[in-house]
Write a protein that holds these residues in place. Structure first.
Motif, mmCIF file in Angstrom:
data_model
loop_
_atom_site.group_PDB
_atom_site.id
_atom_site.type_symbol
_atom_site.label_atom_id
_atom_site.label_comp_id
_atom_site.label_asym_id
_atom_site.label_seq_id
_atom_site.Cartn_x
_atom_site.Cartn_y
_atom_site.Cartn_z
ATOM 1 N N ASP A 1 0.846 -1.192 0.000
ATOM 2 C CA ASP A 1 0.000 0.000 0.000
ATOM 3 C C ASP A 1 0.879 1.239 0.000
ATOM 4 O OD1 ASP A 1 -2.401 -1.381 0.063
ATOM 5 O OD2 ASP A 1 -2.410 -1.510 2.259
ATOM 6 N N SER A 2 0.338 2.295 -0.545
ATOM 7 C CA SER A 2 1.069 3.559 -0.525
ATOM 8 C C SER A 2 1.354 3.960 0.913
ATOM 9 C CB SER A 2 0.238 4.639 -1.224
ATOM 10 O OG SER A 2 0.878 5.886 -1.155
ATOM 11 N N GLN B 1 3.895 2.721 2.704
ATOM 12 C CA GLN B 1 4.619 1.672 3.421
ATOM 13 C C GLN B 1 6.119 1.734 3.131
ATOM 14 O OE1 GLN B 1 2.751 -2.060 2.393
ATOM 15 N NE2 GLN B 1 1.098 -1.776 3.890
ATOM 16 N N HIS C 1 4.290 3.819 -6.872
ATOM 17 C CA HIS C 1 3.292 3.221 -5.992
ATOM 18 C C HIS C 1 3.208 3.939 -4.637
ATOM 19 C CE1 HIS C 1 0.501 -0.048 -5.310
ATOM 20 N NE2 HIS C 1 1.035 -0.294 -4.118
#
Length: 509
Positions: A48-49, A51, A80
């Motif tokens: 996920d963005s 991280q 990402h």
């Protein structure tokens, strides 16, 4: 606040070494939502963005000089939204691949080295412990804040105290608007920034016009503003507006939800009280109409302070489809002036009493609420019955001509003849004069024009005869004939007035 890469670098037990960017770069302080490890060539489908990624480089060939592999890999991570990359050395690769270092530096991806004796689980556990501690702290803060708000709700000024506590807890400005879109005054609270006032008020009116529950985030003049409606679908009680606070999280959301529940209850109770007050207002007005001014004044003084000072103007209004909005607006206006404005419901209509100084405010409020109204001439409380009749005539006129507001002076200024025109007397006049018109058409006479000239000359025989160029006796014969055809005795003043009115209104038939 979530941990950052700098938080991990400061941990002596992890022994991490920063490669890029330089120490102090803003990217190193950006929050990291979680840490994930992967050796896939493209791990982004599982990330996920926000991280942080850890890898030992299994996906990269040993001693590879193909920089495109590293460029593509870093590009995928940056696109990402990955906050940084930790590379474990002395596991697969003896050191950091130069291609990875160059690609990370060029594309702005923070890169740090994880020594062989630092397991990935240690990094993950440190972040997990920090997040858990942060979450517990936020939950405790939220609980304490909700308790403070609940205590505020028990104070005599519960609604104002709730809003003040919400502002203090969230460190932001808070504004409460009623169902009519007017801001509820809360002394001591931080005001809405002047540059935002008109935009916030417009957004509030738009939310109320939707007539259903909603929560929305708006950006107004570069500031995030949160709007939350209060009440039930089709029965909204108001809007809560908040601005200038940190981004929403579950803890803040819980606090706001608690305030919405308490504020909705407070507004509902206020609405019930308003309904009781409106019944009392109606009773006070009927006492005034009956001439029991002392009784009405004593009742009003105990609840509202006083009655409007004479001379007063009585306004009778026919609310639009959203009549409840008008009533709430009138309640606020009456409260503002502490009795200098008084209103009461009479069936489907609303009566407003106001002194000369406040009548302009009443007029502006009616226009804002698209109400049609008629106003009386200024007068005394003892002549309220007459004022009501005057306002009734003015309101009827306003409805007929589709005008928002008509003053009684506009109706009375044209006298009795003006009232007859309002009742469309032209149709009656045409029917009354039809026998005379038919006689002129069939016999080729000029009786209508003769009697018109005679009436216009105040029924003087000699002057009319000279103007028409006929003998005085001929004029008398024509007038007698016209009276006979119409069934009128034109020697009588009453019948002359009847004929005068009919001739005056003939063109309107």
């Amino acid at each position: 606040m979530p941990p950052s890469i700098n938080f991990l670098l400061r941990s002596s037990s992890l022994r991490l070494r920063l490669i890029t960017p330089e120490s102090g770069a803003p990217a190193l302080d950006e929050p990291v939502s979680w840490v994930h490890s992967s050796d896939l060539a493209d791990p982004t489908p599982f990330l996920d963005s926000g991280q942080l990624l850890l890898t030992d480089g299994t996906q990269f060939p040993l001693e590879s000089r193909d920089t495109e592999i590293f460029d593509d890999y870093v590009s995928r991570l940056v696109s990402h939204g990955i906050k940084g990359l930790g590379f474990a050395t002395q596991v697969i690769h003896g050191g950091l691949p130069e291609g990875l270092v160059s690609a990370s530096r060029e594309q702005g991806l923070p890169l740090f080295e994880v020594p062989d004796r630092t397991p990935f689980i240690a990094i993950i556990r440190l972040v997990a412990d920090f997040l858990a501690k942060e979450q517990n702290a936020r939950s405790e803060w939220s609980l304490q804040a909700q308790r403070a708000i609940a205590r505020a709700a028990l104070r005599p000024d519960g609604l104002t105290a709730i809003m003040g506590e919400l502002e203090r807890q969230l460190q932001c400005w808070v504004a409460l608007f009623d169902a009519a879109g007017h801001q509820v005054r809360m002394p001591g609270n931080r005001p809405v920034p002047s540059a935002l006032v008109s935009s916030v008020e417009g957004a509030v009116r738009g939310a109320l016009d939707q007539r259903y529950r909603l929560a929305s985030q708006l950006e107004i003049e570069g500031q995030q503003v949160t709007l939350q409606t209060l009440g039930r679908r089709n029965r909204l009680r108001g809007v809560l507006a908040l601005g200038g606070m940190e981004p929403m999280d579950p803890a803040r959301t819980d606090i706001i939800n608690s305030v919405i529940a308490l504020a909705s209850l407070a507004l509902e109770q206020a609405r019930t009280l308003d309904t009781a007050r409106r019944h009392l207002r109606a009773g006070v007005f009927e006492q005034l109409l009956s001439g029991n001014i002392d009784v009405a004044a004593r009742t009003a003084s105990q609840v509202w302070g006083r009655l409007p000072a004479e001379p007063i103007t009585l306004t009778l209004t026919q609310p639009s489809d959203h009549g409840s909005d008008l009533l709430e607006a009138l309640e606020l206006l009456a409260d503002d002036f502490r009795g200098a404005v008084f209103y009461a419901q009479r069936g489907e209509r609303v009566v407003v009493l106001a002194g000369e100084a406040q009548q302009k405010k009443v007029t502006a409020l009616l226009q804002e609420n698209s109400a049609i109204a008629g106003t009386s001439a200024p007068g005394a409380l003892a002549s309220l019955q007459r004022g009501l009749q005057e306002a009734e005539l003015a309101l009827q006129r306003a409805v007929e001509i589709s005008q928002p507001l008509v003053h009684f002076t506009e109706v009375s200024g044209s006298g009795m003849m003006g009232l007859l025109r309002r009742e469309k007397a032209g149709v009656v006049a045409q029917r009354m004069l039809l026998p005379l018109l038919s006689h002129d058409a069939e016999q080729h006479t000029e009786l209508v024009s003769t009697v018109r000239s005679w009436i216009e000359n105040n029924c003087t025989w000699d002057l009319t005869a000279r103007q028409l160029g006929i003998h005085r006796h001929t004029l008398r014969s024509r007038i007698d004939t016209a009276g006979s055809i119409l069934g009128l005795n034109l020697d009588l003043l009453r019948d002359r007035l009847e004929l005068m009115a009919a001739l005056d209104f003939l063109e309107e038939g």
